[in-house]
Motif scaffolding. Sequence first.
Motif, PDB file in Angstrom:
ATOM      1  N   SER A  24      -8.898   2.566   3.066  1.00 57.85           N
ATOM      2  CA  SER A  24      -7.802   1.837   2.397  1.00 57.85           C
ATOM      3  C   SER A  24      -7.071   2.838   1.362  1.00 57.85           C
ATOM      4  N   ASP A  25      -7.955   3.473   0.367  1.00 57.96           N
ATOM      5  CA  ASP A  25      -7.319   4.001  -0.613  1.00 57.96           C
ATOM      6  C   ASP A  25      -6.496   5.565  -0.101  1.00 57.96           C
ATOM      7  N   GLY A  28      -3.367   4.168   0.966  1.00 57.89           N
ATOM      8  CA  GLY A  28      -2.592   3.486   0.045  1.00 57.89           C
ATOM      9  C   GLY A  28      -2.293   1.798   0.235  1.00 57.89           C
ATOM     10  N   THR A  30      -2.525  -2.211   0.167  1.00 53.38           N
ATOM     11  CA  THR A  30      -2.783  -3.045  -0.958  1.00 53.38           C
ATOM     12  C   THR A  30      -3.254  -4.427  -0.599  1.00 53.38           C
TER      13      THR A  30
END
Length: 158
Positions: A24-25, A28, A30
């Motif tokens: 996820s990070d 990126g 959301t």
Amino acid sequence: MDTVVIDDVASTSFETELDRRGLSDPLGTTDVALNQYRLAPGQRLSTGLHAHADQEEVFVVVDGELTFETEAGDVVVHDGEAIRFAPGELQSGKNASDADVVVFAIGAPRETTDIRVPKECPECGHEDMRVVAGGERDNLRCPECDCLLENPPPREEW
């Protein structure tokens, strides 16, 4: 647009042996959580039955087979198959085979804050308890009467 080489993402896990790569990070995202897991025989995605009251989850098996424990019984998901759990559905995935399994876990919304386990409240009898981060192990709080169980037995004993 973002891309990531999955093998370049560091493995992080609550369990030291579990290969969990949070994507996820690096991507990126959301609104969606994305993780890749590589499980050796006998390893589990989580310590026991649980449900996310505020998140649906989809698991896509890309190599091997993964067994999900559910209230309706065990469900085996093979490579090339996917399974969806709606918010509130109890499940726990484990590698019951004798070969490694690779699975992607997709959750939406991305953040989950209401994780439930099938433990009856000792005060009011409500059928499940909310997991609350605590000391050496997670505490449990009843969503109905707000009763707090500090340092309950490990999930494997429920």
